[in-house]
Design an enzyme around this catalytic site. Structure first.
Site, PDB file in Angstrom:
ATOM      1  N   GLU A  80       0.805  -1.215   0.000  1.00 35.47           N
ATOM      2  CA  GLU A  80       0.000   0.000   0.000  1.00 35.47           C
ATOM      3  C   GLU A  80       0.844   1.275   0.000  1.00 35.47           C
ATOM      4  O   GLU A  80       0.430   2.288  -0.554  1.00 35.47           O
ATOM      5  CB  GLU A  80      -0.926   0.008   1.228  1.00 35.47           C
ATOM      6  CG  GLU A  80      -1.958  -1.106   1.255  1.00 35.47           C
ATOM      7  CD  GLU A  80      -3.116  -0.857   0.312  1.00 35.47           C
ATOM      8  OE1 GLU A  80      -3.559   0.302   0.197  1.00 35.47           O
ATOM      9  OE2 GLU A  80      -3.575  -1.827  -0.321  1.00 35.47           O
ATOM     10  N   ASP A 112      -8.032   6.558  -8.306  1.00 34.99           N
ATOM     11  CA  ASP A 112      -8.651   5.244  -8.542  1.00 34.99           C
ATOM     12  C   ASP A 112     -10.169   5.314  -8.456  1.00 34.99           C
ATOM     13  O   ASP A 112     -10.849   4.288  -8.393  1.00 34.99           O
ATOM     14  CB  ASP A 112      -8.116   4.220  -7.543  1.00 34.99           C
ATOM     15  CG  ASP A 112      -8.464   4.553  -6.096  1.00 34.99           C
ATOM     16  OD1 ASP A 112      -8.979   5.675  -5.843  1.00 34.99           O
ATOM     17  OD2 ASP A 112      -8.224   3.708  -5.207  1.00 34.99           O
ATOM     18  N   THR A 130      -7.518   8.600  -0.375  1.00 36.77           N
ATOM     19  CA  THR A 130      -7.102   7.364   0.300  1.00 36.77           C
ATOM     20  C   THR A 130      -6.163   7.769   1.416  1.00 36.77           C
ATOM     21  O   THR A 130      -5.253   8.569   1.203  1.00 36.77           O
ATOM     22  CB  THR A 130      -6.385   6.422  -0.685  1.00 36.77           C
ATOM     23  OG1 THR A 130      -7.301   6.016  -1.701  1.00 36.77           O
ATOM     24  CG2 THR A 130      -5.847   5.195   0.024  1.00 36.77           C
TER      25      THR A 130
END
Length: 275
Positions: free
Chosen positions: A60, A78, A83
Site C-alpha cells: 500500500e 482510482d 485514500t
C-alpha cells in the site's frame, strides 16, 4: 479499497480437548509440543499481526514502516476520492466516514469532525467537494493525536482484520491463509459485487475445498489466489498482481503456511525483507 457491506459472521473454531474419566487423579498435563503451539498461533498473535501490517504496508505504501502511515493521505486517482491512513480508508467508499464518525464519538470537537457533512455527501464518489483545500492538512494534524491513531487501529480491526482472521480460522487455514484473506479484504472489501472478498472466496470454493471441509490447505489457497488475481484484473487500478505473484505465492510455494520469518518478497518490483 471498498467499504464493508457486512461483517463476516464467522466465529472462531473451538478446539476440542480430549479427556479420559478415571478414578485416580489426572496426571499433570504434558507441556504442549512446539508443533501444537505453532498450530494454535493465528494471525491475531501480536508478532504475526505485526508481520501482516508490514507486508500490507509494503504493497500500500512501499514501506515496512506501517506506523508512519497514520498521516498518509492522497488521491491516487482510482475513483475512490482520498485514500488515507494505515489501511487506505477512502472518502468515496464509506470506511473513511465510519472512521471519522468513530473518532468524533470518542473525541468530540476533533480536527476532522467539521468534515463529517462533506464526507457523507461525497460517499460513493471521487468528489472532494467540501473537503478541499484543508482536509489533507487537518488529517495530518489529527494523526498527531493518539486518539486518532487508536481510532484507525480500531476500525482496521473491526472492519478488515478481525473478520478475515475469523473467516480464516473457520475455514481451517493457518497464519498465511489468514493473511491472504486479510490482504484481499483490504483491497476489495466485502460488499456484494463480484470482486468483493466474499465472492472471491465463493469463486475459490468452486475449485477447491478448505481444510475445514476436508480439503488440502495449499491447494485451496492456490485456488483462492487464482480467484483473487481474477478479481484484481477486473479493475485497472488493481491490475498489477505482484502483491500476489511475488509475495503471497512465494510464501505459499515455500510451504510457509505459518508465515515464519525470515521473509523475502517483492511488490511492484521493490524487494522487502523481514528478518
Amino acid at each position: 479499497m471498498l467499504a464493508i457491506g457486512a461483517l463476516l459472521g464467522s466465529a472462531l473454531i473451538a478446539v476440542p480437548v480430549a479427556a479420559h474419566a478415571t478414578a485416580a487423579p489426572a496426571p499433570a498435563a504434558e507441556p504442549a509440543t512446539a508443533a501444537a503451539a505453532a498450530a494454535a498461533v493465528g494471525l491475531d498473535d501480536p508478532a504475526k499481526k505485526e508481520i501482516a501490517m508490514k507486508i500490507v504496508s509494503s504493497a500500500e505504501n512501499s514501506s515496512l514502516d506501517w506506523k508512519a502511515q497514520y498521516k498518509y493521505i492522497e488521491d491516487i486517482d482510482d475513483g475512490r476520492g482520498y485514500t488515507a491512513g494505515i489501511i487506505g480508508f477512502c472518502s468515496g467508499t464509506g470506511d473513511m466516514l465510519d472512521l471519522v464518525e468513530y473518532y468524533t464519538q470518542i473525541k468530540p470537537g476533533n480536527a476532522l469532525a467539521k468534515y463529517l457533512p462533506a464526507l457523507r455527501r461525497v460517499d460513493g464518489s471521487d468528489s472532494h467537494a467540501g473537503l478541499d483545500p484543508n482536509f489533507t492538512k487537518d488529517w495530518a494534524k489529527a494523526a498527531q493525536d493518539a486518539d486518532f491513531r487508536k481510532a484507525q487501529d480500531h476500525e482496521r480491526d473491526r472492519v478488515y482484520f478481525n473478520p478475515s482472521v475469523n473467516q480464516g480460522k473457520a475455514d481451517g487455514i493457518g497464519v498465511l491463509g489468514q493473511f491472504i484473506y486479510y490482504d484481499a479484504i483490504v483491497m476489495h472489501g466485502d460488499g456484494g459485487d463480484s470482486t468483493s472478498f466474499r465472492n472471491i472466496r465463493k469463486r475459490a470454493l468452486t475449485k477447491a475445498k478448505p481444510p475445514s471441509q476436508g480439503g488440502n490447505e495449499t491447494t485451496y489457497l492456490n485456488a483462492f489466489l487464482d480467484a483473487r488475481v481474477w478479481a484484481m484484473k477486473q479493475e485497472e487500478a488493481h491490475s498489477d498482481t505482484s502483491r500476489v505473484d511475488t509475495a503471497q505465492r512465494v510464501f505459499l510455494k515455500k510451504g510457509n503456511l505459518n508465515l515464519n520469518t525470515p521473509l523475502d518478497w517483492k511488490v511492484y518490483g521493490d524487494p522487502f525483507h523481514i528478518g
